[in-house]
Design a protein around this motif. Structure first.
Motif, PDB file in Angstrom:
ATOM      1  N   ASP A   1       0.839  -1.200   0.000  1.00 52.70           N
ATOM      2  CA  ASP A   1       0.000   0.000   0.000  1.00 52.70           C
ATOM      3  C   ASP A   1       0.876   1.254   0.000  1.00 52.70           C
ATOM      4  OD1 ASP A   1      -2.436   1.284  -0.082  1.00 52.70           O
ATOM      5  OD2 ASP A   1      -2.871   1.052   2.048  1.00 52.70           O
ATOM      6  N   PHE A   2       0.393   2.314  -0.631  1.00 51.08           N
ATOM      7  CA  PHE A   2       1.103   3.581  -0.658  1.00 51.08           C
ATOM      8  C   PHE A   2       0.097   4.712  -0.816  1.00 51.08           C
ATOM      9  CE2 PHE A   2       1.246   1.718  -4.930  1.00 51.08           C
ATOM     10  CZ  PHE A   2       0.588   2.693  -5.665  1.00 51.08           C
ATOM     11  N   THR A   3       0.570   5.934  -0.567  1.00 53.67           N
ATOM     12  CA  THR A   3      -0.307   7.104  -0.653  1.00 53.67           C
ATOM     13  C   THR A   3       0.149   8.032  -1.777  1.00 53.67           C
ATOM     14  OG1 THR A   3       1.005   8.328   0.965  1.00 53.67           O
ATOM     15  CG2 THR A   3      -0.843   7.051   1.817  1.00 53.67           C
ATOM     16  N   PHE A   4      -0.813   8.854  -2.208  1.00 51.57           N
ATOM     17  CA  PHE A   4      -0.577   9.881  -3.214  1.00 51.57           C
ATOM     18  C   PHE A   4      -1.636  10.949  -2.994  1.00 51.57           C
ATOM     19  CE2 PHE A   4      -2.778   6.188  -4.793  1.00 51.57           C
ATOM     20  CZ  PHE A   4      -3.897   6.663  -5.451  1.00 51.57           C
ATOM     21  N   ILE A   5      -1.618  11.996  -3.785  1.00 53.81           N
ATOM     22  CA  ILE A   5      -2.497  13.153  -3.578  1.00 53.81           C
ATOM     23  C   ILE A   5      -3.501  13.271  -4.719  1.00 53.81           C
ATOM     24  CG2 ILE A   5      -2.540  15.686  -3.294  1.00 53.81           C
ATOM     25  CD1 ILE A   5      -1.123  14.208  -1.021  1.00 53.81           C
ATOM     26  N   ASN A   6      -4.766  13.580  -4.375  1.00 51.93           N
ATOM     27  CA  ASN A   6      -5.767  13.824  -5.419  1.00 51.93           C
ATOM     28  C   ASN A   6      -5.833  15.325  -5.728  1.00 51.93           C
ATOM     29  OD1 ASN A   6      -7.416  15.051  -3.467  1.00 51.93           O
ATOM     30  ND2 ASN A   6      -8.770  13.286  -3.284  1.00 51.93           N
TER      31      ASN A   6
ATOM     32  N   PHE B   1      -4.064  12.832 -10.142  1.00 57.04           N
ATOM     33  CA  PHE B   1      -3.333  12.338  -8.980  1.00 57.04           C
ATOM     34  C   PHE B   1      -1.858  12.654  -9.161  1.00 57.04           C
ATOM     35  CE2 PHE B   1      -6.893   9.298  -9.528  1.00 57.04           C
ATOM     36  CZ  PHE B   1      -7.570   9.564  -8.344  1.00 57.04           C
ATOM     37  N   ASN B   2      -1.178  12.919  -8.051  1.00 54.98           N
ATOM     38  CA  ASN B   2       0.238  13.241  -8.108  1.00 54.98           C
ATOM     39  C   ASN B   2       0.943  12.708  -6.866  1.00 54.98           C
ATOM     40  OD1 ASN B   2       2.440  15.689  -7.303  1.00 54.98           O
ATOM     41  ND2 ASN B   2       2.552  14.893  -9.371  1.00 54.98           N
ATOM     42  N   ASP B   3       2.205  12.355  -7.047  1.00 58.40           N
ATOM     43  CA  ASP B   3       3.083  12.007  -5.935  1.00 58.40           C
ATOM     44  C   ASP B   3       4.450  12.596  -6.226  1.00 58.40           C
ATOM     45  OD1 ASP B   3       4.472  11.013  -3.796  1.00 58.40           O
ATOM     46  OD2 ASP B   3       4.585   8.974  -4.595  1.00 58.40           O
ATOM     47  N   LYS B   4       4.651  13.833  -5.791  1.00 59.35           N
ATOM     48  CA  LYS B   4       5.930  14.486  -6.068  1.00 59.35           C
ATOM     49  C   LYS B   4       7.063  13.936  -5.208  1.00 59.35           C
ATOM     50  CE  LYS B   4       5.077  18.635  -3.284  1.00 59.35           C
ATOM     51  NZ  LYS B   4       4.977  20.082  -3.361  1.00 59.35           N
ATOM     52  N   THR B   5       6.743  13.085  -4.230  1.00 58.46           N
ATOM     53  CA  THR B   5       7.791  12.429  -3.436  1.00 58.46           C
ATOM     54  C   THR B   5       8.365  11.213  -4.175  1.00 58.46           C
ATOM     55  OG1 THR B   5       6.365  10.843  -2.285  1.00 58.46           O
ATOM     56  CG2 THR B   5       6.560  13.064  -1.315  1.00 58.46           C
ATOM     57  N   LEU B   6       7.645  10.717  -5.170  1.00 59.10           N
ATOM     58  CA  LEU B   6       8.003   9.535  -5.961  1.00 59.10           C
ATOM     59  C   LEU B   6       7.964   8.232  -5.161  1.00 59.10           C
ATOM     60  CD1 LEU B   6      11.046  10.982  -7.957  1.00 59.10           C
ATOM     61  CD2 LEU B   6       8.612  11.194  -8.466  1.00 59.10           C
ATOM     62  N   LYS B   7       7.481   8.282  -3.927  1.00 58.04           N
ATOM     63  CA  LYS B   7       7.444   7.084  -3.082  1.00 58.04           C
ATOM     64  C   LYS B   7       6.474   6.031  -3.611  1.00 58.04           C
ATOM     65  CE  LYS B   7       8.868   9.365   1.177  1.00 58.04           C
ATOM     66  NZ  LYS B   7       8.456   9.805   2.518  1.00 58.04           N
ATOM     67  N   SER B   8       5.394   6.472  -4.248  1.00 53.62           N
ATOM     68  CA  SER B   8       4.414   5.506  -4.762  1.00 53.62           C
ATOM     69  C   SER B   8       5.043   4.625  -5.833  1.00 53.62           C
ATOM     70  CB  SER B   8       3.184   6.231  -5.319  1.00 53.62           C
ATOM     71  OG  SER B   8       3.550   7.115  -6.370  1.00 53.62           O
ATOM     72  N   GLY B   9       5.761   5.223  -6.755  1.00 57.56           N
ATOM     73  CA  GLY B   9       6.410   4.460  -7.812  1.00 57.56           C
ATOM     74  C   GLY B   9       7.472   3.519  -7.273  1.00 57.56           C
TER      75      GLY B   9
ATOM     76  N   PHE C   1      10.558   1.579 -12.095  1.00 58.52           N
ATOM     77  CA  PHE C   1      11.855   2.213 -12.309  1.00 58.52           C
ATOM     78  C   PHE C   1      11.952   2.903 -13.660  1.00 58.52           C
ATOM     79  CE2 PHE C   1      12.488  -1.250  -9.305  1.00 58.52           C
ATOM     80  CZ  PHE C   1      12.980  -0.522  -8.230  1.00 58.52           C
ATOM     81  N   GLY C   2      10.854   3.017 -14.372  1.00 57.84           N
ATOM     82  CA  GLY C   2      10.824   3.703 -15.654  1.00 57.84           C
ATOM     83  C   GLY C   2       9.399   4.113 -15.960  1.00 57.84           C
ATOM     84  N   LEU C   3       9.245   5.137 -16.763  1.00 56.44           N
ATOM     85  CA  LEU C   3       7.923   5.643 -17.114  1.00 56.44           C
ATOM     86  C   LEU C   3       7.720   5.575 -18.618  1.00 56.44           C
ATOM     87  CD1 LEU C   3       7.827   8.844 -14.863  1.00 56.44           C
ATOM     88  CD2 LEU C   3       6.886   6.589 -14.348  1.00 56.44           C
ATOM     89  N   PRO C   4       6.491   5.362 -19.047  1.00 56.39           N
ATOM     90  CA  PRO C   4       5.324   5.004 -18.239  1.00 56.39           C
ATOM     91  C   PRO C   4       5.386   3.544 -17.800  1.00 56.39           C
ATOM     92  CG  PRO C   4       4.729   4.960 -20.552  1.00 56.39           C
ATOM     93  CD  PRO C   4       6.158   5.441 -20.477  1.00 56.39           C
ATOM     94  N   ALA C   5       4.684   3.265 -16.731  1.00 58.02           N
ATOM     95  CA  ALA C   5       4.550   1.893 -16.240  1.00 58.02           C
ATOM     96  C   ALA C   5       3.115   1.711 -15.777  1.00 58.02           C
ATOM     97  CB  ALA C   5       5.520   1.628 -15.102  1.00 58.02           C
ATOM     98  N   SER C   6       2.516   0.608 -16.172  1.00 54.70           N
ATOM     99  CA  SER C   6       1.128   0.316 -15.817  1.00 54.70           C
ATOM    100  C   SER C   6       1.058  -1.037 -15.120  1.00 54.70           C
ATOM    101  CB  SER C   6       0.246   0.294 -17.074  1.00 54.70           C
ATOM    102  OG  SER C   6       0.282   1.555 -17.707  1.00 54.70           O
ATOM    103  N   ILE C   7       0.324  -1.073 -14.026  1.00 50.37           N
ATOM    104  CA  ILE C   7       0.156  -2.280 -13.230  1.00 50.37           C
ATOM    105  C   ILE C   7      -1.329  -2.576 -13.154  1.00 50.37           C
ATOM    106  CG2 ILE C   7       0.516  -3.350 -10.976  1.00 50.37           C
ATOM    107  CD1 ILE C   7       2.867  -1.374 -10.574  1.00 50.37           C
ATOM    108  N   LEU C   8      -1.711  -3.790 -13.511  1.00 52.82           N
ATOM    109  CA  LEU C   8      -3.111  -4.203 -13.467  1.00 52.82           C
ATOM    110  C   LEU C   8      -3.365  -4.932 -12.160  1.00 52.82           C
ATOM    111  CD1 LEU C   8      -5.808  -4.225 -14.987  1.00 52.82           C
ATOM    112  CD2 LEU C   8      -5.051  -6.343 -16.113  1.00 52.82           C
ATOM    113  N   LEU C   9      -4.313  -4.420 -11.377  1.00 57.37           N
ATOM    114  CA  LEU C   9      -4.671  -5.000 -10.084  1.00 57.37           C
ATOM    115  C   LEU C   9      -6.044  -5.641 -10.173  1.00 57.37           C
ATOM    116  CD1 LEU C   9      -3.730  -1.976  -7.764  1.00 57.37           C
ATOM    117  CD2 LEU C   9      -2.279  -3.905  -8.435  1.00 57.37           C
ATOM    118  N   ASN C  10      -6.207  -6.801  -9.540  1.00 53.15           N
ATOM    119  CA  ASN C  10      -7.542  -7.398  -9.469  1.00 53.15           C
ATOM    120  C   ASN C  10      -8.338  -6.712  -8.360  1.00 53.15           C
ATOM    121  OD1 ASN C  10      -6.735  -8.610  -7.030  1.00 53.15           O
ATOM    122  ND2 ASN C  10      -6.525 -10.654  -7.922  1.00 53.15           N
TER     123      ASN C  10
END
Length: 190
Positions: A54-59, A136-144, A150-159
């Motif tokens: 789990d991680f946080t980001f900003i709306n 949504f934004n995470d300027k801390t980069l902690k979410s990634g 480790f590279g952009l763009p990156a997409s993760i599919l979650l069930n």
């Protein structure tokens, strides 16, 4: 006797991990290999779905959001930045995917990794007429980093359980028929 035991164990393994004994796989319930064509040929599925930390980001309202807030929905989690040319290319497709499929069962969550913050994201959305995605934004980069990106763009599919089905590093046309078919398959299995 030893040969029979090996055959029995082999058959048991086959039935357990392919689902041939019950019609569905117990270990690899989200079998996606038949959906990895066209735009999805670079999608890398996990064996069994994996727990995503789990991680946080900003709306857009400046409120903290956690990825676990989306549990119960299939989520296409996208990490991108306004300065990333391939990210800019795929944003209209992600926006269209959200327009076409977003709802109670599915959502695109595109988290900008821009250090300049939400203002940069909102200006980008306005300039490129992105109307269906949440900002949504995470300027801390902690979410990634937490998600192992480790590279952009990156997409993760979650069930719908919040577990990672797989990921695609690099751009894709997420509104293409094969992309939608993969996502629909995951929705149907969640």
């Amino acid at each position: 006797m030893m040969i029979r035991r090996v055959k029995f164990v082999s058959i048991l393994f086959l039935l357990t991990f392919t689902g041939l004994g019950v019609g569905t796989s117990t270990a690899f319930s989200e079998n996606v290999s038949s959906f990895l064509t066209g735009e999805m040929q670079n999608f890398a599925p996990n064996g069994p779905p994996r727990l995503l930390k789990d991680f946080t980001f900003i709306n857009a309202d400046g409120e903290q959001v956690q990825i676990s807030d989306y549990k119960g929905k299939v989520v296409l989690l996208n990490f991108w930045a306004t300065w990333c040319a391939p990210c800019r290319e795929e944003m209209p497709g992600l926006d269209q995917l959200q327009a076409d499929m977003g709802g109670d069962d599915f959502q695109v969550v595109a988290i900008s990794q821009d250090l300049q913050g939400m203002e940069k994201v909102q200006a980008f959305f306005k300039k490129y007429k992105i109307k269906n995605l949440g900002a949504f934004n995470d300027k801390t980069l902690k979410s990634g980093r937490s998600a192992g990106v480790f590279g952009l763009p990156a997409s993760i599919l979650l069930n719908a359980d919040g577990k990672e089905i797989g990921r695609l590093v690099g751009p894709a046309e997420w509104d293409a028929p094969e992309s939608k078919a993969l996502i629909q398959h995951i929705i149907a299995g969640s």
